[in-house]
Design an enzyme around this catalytic site. Sequence first.
Site, mmCIF file in Angstrom:
data_model
loop_
_atom_site.group_PDB
_atom_site.id
_atom_site.type_symbol
_atom_site.label_atom_id
_atom_site.label_comp_id
_atom_site.label_asym_id
_atom_site.label_seq_id
_atom_site.Cartn_x
_atom_site.Cartn_y
_atom_site.Cartn_z
ATOM 1 N N ASN A 1 0.811 -1.221 0.000
ATOM 2 C CA ASN A 1 0.000 0.000 0.000
ATOM 3 C C ASN A 1 0.845 1.272 0.000
ATOM 4 O OD1 ASN A 1 -2.481 1.706 0.891
ATOM 5 N ND2 ASN A 1 -0.998 1.981 2.555
ATOM 6 N N TYR B 1 3.259 9.376 -11.681
ATOM 7 C CA TYR B 1 2.351 8.588 -10.831
ATOM 8 C C TYR B 1 1.566 7.591 -11.690
ATOM 9 C CZ TYR B 1 -1.285 7.560 -7.342
ATOM 10 O OH TYR B 1 -2.132 6.922 -6.458
HETATM 11 P P1 NAP Z 1 -1.317 8.250 2.716
HETATM 12 O O1 NAP Z 1 -2.145 8.316 3.935
HETATM 13 O O2 NAP Z 1 -0.401 9.383 2.381
HETATM 14 O O3 NAP Z 1 -0.500 6.885 2.758
HETATM 15 C C1 NAP Z 1 0.716 6.662 2.161
HETATM 16 C C2 NAP Z 1 1.503 5.747 3.080
HETATM 17 O O4 NAP Z 1 2.703 5.343 2.407
HETATM 18 C C3 NAP Z 1 1.915 6.416 4.384
HETATM 19 O O5 NAP Z 1 1.435 5.648 5.475
HETATM 20 C C4 NAP Z 1 3.436 6.426 4.338
HETATM 21 O O6 NAP Z 1 3.959 6.118 5.627
HETATM 22 C C5 NAP Z 1 3.738 5.311 3.350
HETATM 23 N N1 NAP Z 1 5.009 5.512 2.670
HETATM 24 C C6 NAP Z 1 5.360 6.514 1.824
HETATM 25 N N2 NAP Z 1 6.638 6.391 1.454
HETATM 26 C C7 NAP Z 1 7.104 5.274 2.069
HETATM 27 C C8 NAP Z 1 8.369 4.614 2.094
HETATM 28 N N3 NAP Z 1 9.425 5.085 1.410
HETATM 29 N N4 NAP Z 1 8.494 3.488 2.831
HETATM 30 C C9 NAP Z 1 7.441 3.006 3.544
HETATM 31 N N5 NAP Z 1 6.242 3.580 3.554
HETATM 32 C C10 NAP Z 1 6.083 4.709 2.835
HETATM 33 O O7 NAP Z 1 -2.249 8.092 1.430
HETATM 34 P P2 NAP Z 1 -3.243 6.929 0.953
HETATM 35 O O8 NAP Z 1 -4.205 7.601 0.057
HETATM 36 O O9 NAP Z 1 -3.734 6.126 2.094
HETATM 37 O O10 NAP Z 1 -2.286 6.057 0.011
HETATM 38 C C11 NAP Z 1 -2.121 4.675 0.124
HETATM 39 C C12 NAP Z 1 -2.005 4.053 -1.267
HETATM 40 O O11 NAP Z 1 -3.232 4.229 -1.985
HETATM 41 C C13 NAP Z 1 -0.917 4.672 -2.158
HETATM 42 O O12 NAP Z 1 -0.235 3.639 -2.839
HETATM 43 C C14 NAP Z 1 -1.706 5.519 -3.147
HETATM 44 O O13 NAP Z 1 -1.034 5.697 -4.364
HETATM 45 C C15 NAP Z 1 -2.957 4.669 -3.298
HETATM 46 N N6 NAP Z 1 -4.115 5.379 -3.818
HETATM 47 C C16 NAP Z 1 -4.602 6.470 -3.150
HETATM 48 C C17 NAP Z 1 -5.710 7.137 -3.685
HETATM 49 C C18 NAP Z 1 -6.287 8.358 -3.017
HETATM 50 O O14 NAP Z 1 -7.079 9.073 -3.683
HETATM 51 N N7 NAP Z 1 -6.023 8.630 -1.756
HETATM 52 C C19 NAP Z 1 -6.310 6.675 -4.863
HETATM 53 C C20 NAP Z 1 -5.787 5.561 -5.492
HETATM 54 C C21 NAP Z 1 -4.693 4.913 -4.956
HETATM 55 P P3 NAP Z 1 5.306 6.793 6.242
HETATM 56 O O15 NAP Z 1 5.224 8.246 5.948
HETATM 57 O O16 NAP Z 1 5.259 6.411 7.680
HETATM 58 O O17 NAP Z 1 6.438 6.112 5.538
#
Ligand code: NAP
Length: 249
Positions: free
Chosen positions: A82, A147
């Site tokens: 994720n 992205y």
């Molecule tokens: P988020 O709350 O910003 O979550 C992203 C997570 O990734 C954070 O918990 C962060 O934790 C972790 N992360 C980032 N860089 C990292 C690294 N180098 N190593 C380990 N962990 C890392 O946003 P979210 O929307 O829940 O995103 C989760 C996933 O859903 C992502 O892959 C995103 O592309 C996907 N997604 C999101 C949406 C949307 O609209 N929100 C839509 C489609 C897909 P730390 O900062 O603690 O490392």
Amino acid sequence: MSDLVGKRAVITGGGTGIGLACARRLTEEGIETVLMGRNLDRLEAAASTLANARAIGCDVTDDQSVDRAFEACGPVDILVNNAGIAAASAFTRTSMDDWRRIQAVNVEGLVRCTQAVLGPMLKAHYGRIINIASIAGLRGGAYVAPYVASKHAVVGLTKSLSLEFAQTSLTVNAVCPGFVETQIVEDAIANIMAKTGRTRDQALAELAKENPQGRLIQPDEVAETVAWLCSPRSGSISGQAITISGGAI
Ligand code: NAP
């Protein structure tokens, strides 16, 4: 009783947003969840709200950090890839560093974590790998090329690995959400406001209208599909990219 009781799931980026919602939902099934990410304080606070959860610091872009984290974790039955980052910029102003930063987390991080669990999963004759891709993995988008490319790579990897492991008891699937109400979308709203002068409500409406249902998706809605894919009863579902987008694709 759930047929997932006693299984262990790693959720990268499990301390926030979609990852935390997945951890909460998998905990309800009696699964032990291991939350991985860089911000250990935030992960530990999240884990303390769950019944059977641990927090392990892990930067998915760093080989040694991933090796250490999965060694500390023990054998994994379910991996939710994720962790992800997003950024918007015109392609003409996108540097190679911007490009690499996104691929390093969204693609290479996912590959690294997947390789870390494959051996034990194959030995245990059970494995579920669920990649959080995006509808950006299924269609193009202006100003988000790195992205979009990274999420297309996630969908391609999902389909390829599903075929490579089809004769085993592993399944590999992707879920492809539209805009979900998390920090990534908060950042996108702030970016739209800064670049276009729109109000918060106008920026939010801009994103919500991408969904035919006219709303943002909730993290729990993504988690529900992830939980279904974890089940032994979903063993015939593999190589899929399931959209959670109100019909956007
Ligand atoms: P988020 O709350 O910003 O979550 C992203 C997570 O990734 C954070 O918990 C962060 O934790 C972790 N992360 C980032 N860089 C990292 C690294 N180098 N190593 C380990 N962990 C890392 O946003 P979210 O929307 O829940 O995103 C989760 C996933 O859903 C992502 O892959 C995103 O592309 C996907 N997604 C999101 C949406 C949307 O609209 N929100 C839509 C489609 C897909 P730390 O900062 O603690 O490392």
